[in-house]
Scaffold this active site. Sequence first.
Site, PDB file in Angstrom:
ATOM      1  N   SER A 216       0.846  -1.190   0.000  1.00  0.00           N
ATOM      2  CA  SER A 216       0.000   0.000   0.000  1.00  0.00           C
ATOM      3  C   SER A 216       0.882   1.240   0.000  1.00  0.00           C
ATOM      4  O   SER A 216       1.808   1.358   0.811  1.00  0.00           O
ATOM      5  CB  SER A 216      -0.902   0.012   1.241  1.00  0.00           C
ATOM      6  OG  SER A 216      -1.844  -1.035   1.195  1.00  0.00           O
ATOM      7  N   GLY A 218      -0.520   4.427   0.239  1.00  0.00           N
ATOM      8  CA  GLY A 218      -1.377   5.529   0.665  1.00  0.00           C
ATOM      9  C   GLY A 218      -2.156   6.100  -0.505  1.00  0.00           C
ATOM     10  O   GLY A 218      -2.693   5.357  -1.335  1.00  0.00           O
ATOM     11  N   GLY A 221      -1.795   4.777  -4.205  1.00  0.00           N
ATOM     12  CA  GLY A 221      -2.302   3.502  -4.685  1.00  0.00           C
ATOM     13  C   GLY A 221      -1.573   2.301  -4.139  1.00  0.00           C
ATOM     14  O   GLY A 221      -1.309   2.201  -2.944  1.00  0.00           O
ATOM     15  N   GLY A 247      -6.656   0.348   4.171  1.00  0.00           N
ATOM     16  CA  GLY A 247      -5.803  -0.799   3.884  1.00  0.00           C
ATOM     17  C   GLY A 247      -6.528  -2.118   4.032  1.00  0.00           C
ATOM     18  O   GLY A 247      -6.260  -3.079   3.293  1.00  0.00           O
ATOM     19  N   ASP A 248      -7.460  -2.197   4.978  1.00  0.00           N
ATOM     20  CA  ASP A 248      -8.236  -3.425   5.167  1.00  0.00           C
ATOM     21  C   ASP A 248      -9.147  -3.680   3.961  1.00  0.00           C
ATOM     22  O   ASP A 248      -9.325  -4.827   3.529  1.00  0.00           O
ATOM     23  CB  ASP A 248      -9.066  -3.327   6.443  1.00  0.00           C
ATOM     24  CG  ASP A 248      -8.207  -3.038   7.661  1.00  0.00           C
ATOM     25  OD1 ASP A 248      -7.026  -3.434   7.666  1.00  0.00           O
ATOM     26  OD2 ASP A 248      -8.706  -2.394   8.601  1.00  0.00           O
TER      27      ASP A 248
END
Length: 312
Positions: A216, A218, A221, A247-248
């Site tokens: 990830s 942020g 992308g 993120g989940d």
Amino acid sequence: MILTVTLNAALDITYRVPRLHPHTTNRVTEVAERPGGKGLNVARVLAALGHRTVATGFVGGGTGEALRALLAETEVTDALVPVGGTTRRTVAVVDAATGDTTQLNEPGPVVSPAEWDTLLGTYRELLADARAVALCGSLPPGVPVDVYARLTRAARSAGVPVLLDTSGEPLRRGLAARPDLAKPNADELAALTGSTEPLRAARDARRRGAHAVAASLGPDGMLAVTADGVWQAAPPRRIAGNPTGAGDSAVAGLLSGLVEELPWPDRLTRAVALSAATVRAPGAGEFDAETYEELLRTVRVAAPSPEIRSSK
């Protein structure tokens, strides 16, 4: 079904204030409670995507009872294991004026060896019906630091693909057990490898055992380093809102894409679209459907940008 594991589940509490003023009294305008912890957030998004999802992990005390009551209102099947301690709370304070979020995370209950053995037995039984498993989040006190390595090996022995999303020493040890996919963020990759260049760090993480690494980045992308190639996916613009749980949702996108046998560019498109759509949602484990549908059409997937490519 898809199985998610949340060893350090939480009752997520979100406070909204007009503007956050430190060192004084703040008036809360809105309060929301949700079942939380990374794996439970992943499970809720997977269920919203139409996948049959089962969640296991530890839960206990009055906070745990409140969490289970909220989980019962969702489409996620509860296979959580009771413990003698009390489930932690995570408190997010959202500043409506700036959109910034201040997060307070409790450590979680102490887990006994007997409780860990019960969880391991439940996990092995659930693997028999699982098409994939996500191992997510921090560890509560008392759980062995190599727990994700153990759970990864058990899943691989059962022929079930594994996605690992954790950090620190549990990530390092988990990678050595060869999960099918690891999903760290850029900071977690840097802490693991010592490199702040995402492409170099992701390749290093893959050499440590993961079959693929999706990092990830942020608002920029996601970067994927796989046996089939390397891709970077990014939304067409920055999405304003609360990034908690983004993120989940990306994990849910990657895991659903794995189960559906989508090609990697399509998995990344879904993961980035869900992640950004969660920024526009009220809280973790949710996503704004209109934003998601728009971003499915507009997320860009290509070879890594020159800045990232230079990390070779």
